[in-house]
Write an enzyme that holds these catalytic residues in place. Sequence first.
Site, PDB file in Angstrom:
ATOM      1  N   GLY A  70      34.714  51.251  42.251  1.00 59.28           N
ATOM      2  CA  GLY A  70      34.733  50.188  41.129  1.00 59.28           C
ATOM      3  C   GLY A  70      33.934  49.123  42.634  1.00 59.28           C
ATOM      4  O   GLY A  70      33.761  48.878  43.561  1.00 59.28           O
ATOM      5  N   ARG A  71      33.618  47.888  42.275  1.00 63.35           N
ATOM      6  CA  ARG A  71      33.346  46.773  42.051  1.00 63.35           C
ATOM      7  C   ARG A  71      34.131  46.250  43.564  1.00 63.35           C
ATOM      8  O   ARG A  71      34.433  46.202  44.681  1.00 63.35           O
ATOM      9  CB  ARG A  71      32.890  45.539  41.737  1.00 63.35           C
ATOM     10  CG  ARG A  71      31.731  45.806  40.836  1.00 63.35           C
ATOM     11  CD  ARG A  71      31.273  45.003  39.485  1.00 63.35           C
ATOM     12  NE  ARG A  71      30.157  44.949  38.641  1.00 63.35           N
ATOM     13  CZ  ARG A  71      29.694  44.286  38.041  1.00 63.35           C
ATOM     14  NH1 ARG A  71      29.788  42.823  38.960  1.00 63.35           N
ATOM     15  NH2 ARG A  71      28.406  44.091  37.406  1.00 63.35           N
TER      16      ARG A  71
ATOM     17  N   THR B 125      44.684  45.489  37.384  1.00 63.66           N
ATOM     18  CA  THR B 125      43.840  46.487  35.628  1.00 63.66           C
ATOM     19  C   THR B 125      44.283  45.212  35.013  1.00 63.66           C
ATOM     20  O   THR B 125      45.640  44.557  35.039  1.00 63.66           O
ATOM     21  CB  THR B 125      44.023  47.607  36.059  1.00 63.66           C
ATOM     22  OG1 THR B 125      43.638  48.495  37.277  1.00 63.66           O
ATOM     23  CG2 THR B 125      43.750  48.045  34.513  1.00 63.66           C
ATOM     24  N   THR B 126      43.249  45.207  33.880  1.00 70.01           N
ATOM     25  CA  THR B 126      43.342  44.065  33.228  1.00 70.01           C
ATOM     26  C   THR B 126      43.249  45.097  31.373  1.00 70.01           C
ATOM     27  O   THR B 126      42.565  45.812  31.844  1.00 70.01           O
ATOM     28  CB  THR B 126      42.702  42.712  33.776  1.00 70.01           C
ATOM     29  OG1 THR B 126      41.313  42.975  33.169  1.00 70.01           O
ATOM     30  CG2 THR B 126      43.132  41.938  33.933  1.00 70.01           C
TER      31      THR B 126
ATOM     32  N   THR C 218      47.622  39.615  36.579  1.00 73.26           N
ATOM     33  CA  THR C 218      45.517  39.303  36.049  1.00 73.26           C
ATOM     34  C   THR C 218      44.359  38.925  37.504  1.00 73.26           C
ATOM     35  O   THR C 218      43.272  38.622  36.898  1.00 73.26           O
ATOM     36  CB  THR C 218      45.989  38.413  34.598  1.00 73.26           C
ATOM     37  OG1 THR C 218      45.845  37.653  34.768  1.00 73.26           O
ATOM     38  CG2 THR C 218      46.638  39.484  33.566  1.00 73.26           C
TER      39      THR C 218
ATOM     40  N   TYR D  42      44.387  37.816  41.357  1.00 77.57           N
ATOM     41  CA  TYR D  42      44.742  37.977  42.834  1.00 77.57           C
ATOM     42  C   TYR D  42      44.209  36.518  43.245  1.00 77.57           C
ATOM     43  O   TYR D  42      44.840  35.982  45.001  1.00 77.57           O
ATOM     44  CB  TYR D  42      44.662  38.903  43.484  1.00 77.57           C
ATOM     45  CG  TYR D  42      45.492  40.086  42.644  1.00 77.57           C
ATOM     46  CD1 TYR D  42      46.442  40.220  43.484  1.00 77.57           C
ATOM     47  CD2 TYR D  42      46.030  40.487  41.250  1.00 77.57           C
ATOM     48  CE1 TYR D  42      47.798  40.800  43.551  1.00 77.57           C
ATOM     49  CE2 TYR D  42      46.342  41.118  40.909  1.00 77.57           C
ATOM     50  CZ  TYR D  42      47.691  41.222  41.966  1.00 77.57           C
ATOM     51  OH  TYR D  42      48.380  42.673  41.523  1.00 77.57           O
TER      52      TYR D  42
ATOM     53  N   HIS E 148      32.376  35.257  32.100  1.00 74.83           N
ATOM     54  CA  HIS E 148      31.965  36.459  33.363  1.00 74.83           C
ATOM     55  C   HIS E 148      30.899  37.499  32.783  1.00 74.83           C
ATOM     56  O   HIS E 148      29.957  37.750  31.918  1.00 74.83           O
ATOM     57  CB  HIS E 148      33.249  38.252  32.329  1.00 74.83           C
ATOM     58  CG  HIS E 148      34.325  37.758  33.580  1.00 74.83           C
ATOM     59  ND1 HIS E 148      35.533  36.523  32.980  1.00 74.83           N
ATOM     60  CD2 HIS E 148      35.375  37.671  34.143  1.00 74.83           C
ATOM     61  CE1 HIS E 148      36.223  36.467  33.294  1.00 74.83           C
ATOM     62  NE2 HIS E 148      36.485  36.694  34.616  1.00 74.83           N
TER      63      HIS E 148
ATOM     64  N   LYS F 192      32.096  43.242  31.420  1.00 73.13           N
ATOM     65  CA  LYS F 192      33.529  43.364  31.407  1.00 73.13           C
ATOM     66  C   LYS F 192      33.586  43.801  30.240  1.00 73.13           C
ATOM     67  O   LYS F 192      33.367  43.038  29.050  1.00 73.13           O
ATOM     68  CB  LYS F 192      33.788  41.747  31.863  1.00 73.13           C
ATOM     69  CG  LYS F 192      35.732  41.709  31.670  1.00 73.13           C
ATOM     70  CD  LYS F 192      35.922  40.498  32.578  1.00 73.13           C
ATOM     71  CE  LYS F 192      37.696  40.157  32.490  1.00 73.13           C
ATOM     72  NZ  LYS F 192      38.294  41.052  33.244  1.00 73.13           N
TER      73      LYS F 192
END
Length: 254
Positions: free
Chosen positions: A11-12, A90-91, A116, A118, A147, A151
């Site tokens: 993933g990104r 992870t959200t 949620t 960092y 975003h 998302k």
Amino acid sequence: MIKVVICGAFGRMGTIIGEIISKEQDMQLVGGVDIKEGTFFGVPVVTSDKLADFLSSVQPDVVIDFTVAPAAAQNVPVAARAGCAIILGTTGLTQEQRKGIDAAIREGKVPAVISTNYSIGMNILWTLIRDAARKLSDYDVEVIEAHHRYKKDAPSGTARTILQILQEEIGPREEIYGREGMTERSSEIGVHVIRGGDIVGDHAVMFASNFETVTLSHRAYDRSVFAEGAVRATRWVFGKEPGIYGMKDVLNLS
């Protein structure tokens, strides 16, 4: 040497975190997990159904999870049972998923950092929002976040944390998601979500009275800001006592 496995390797966020860790002198990337197998900065990537055996084989100290909510709800308990410290970014987790994750961490008696967001700047902004809400409790409040088009959760996990802070300080208030037509404002928190392009992450909280407007905002220009924070949290959580921590603990914020 801190041995690390990344869930969401392709993933990104996983890719950026993997690149950073592969260059750190005190860390060793030993594997990854994703929906397809492969290699990742020279280490193997397995699917989540093989995670338990994989962790037993590579023996990581820390498991980092930047996936999607259903995957994280499965990965974190497996990592906790394996005795690994956990970094969870992870959200979009449901209350039930979060309860299951928290219970697994406690049962596994491992340390975990859950956040949620960092970014160091956003974590500082959260403390400023809390302070402002206490002092401007009679102001109208609006939350705006933007975003990229891909998302999956809305509002973002970061915006949900902002709303949680506001509700704790000035709530309970009804949360109104967007407005249409002739609507008179009451005691509420307006929430506005924008999705488009490749916006990394914009968040703003507006406190408005009849005489002034105070806006607190944060804009991320590159996803590396989240990755660097996650790596910092990885270094911090290694060797910590069992428990559930946040980035405010990592950054020693009050």
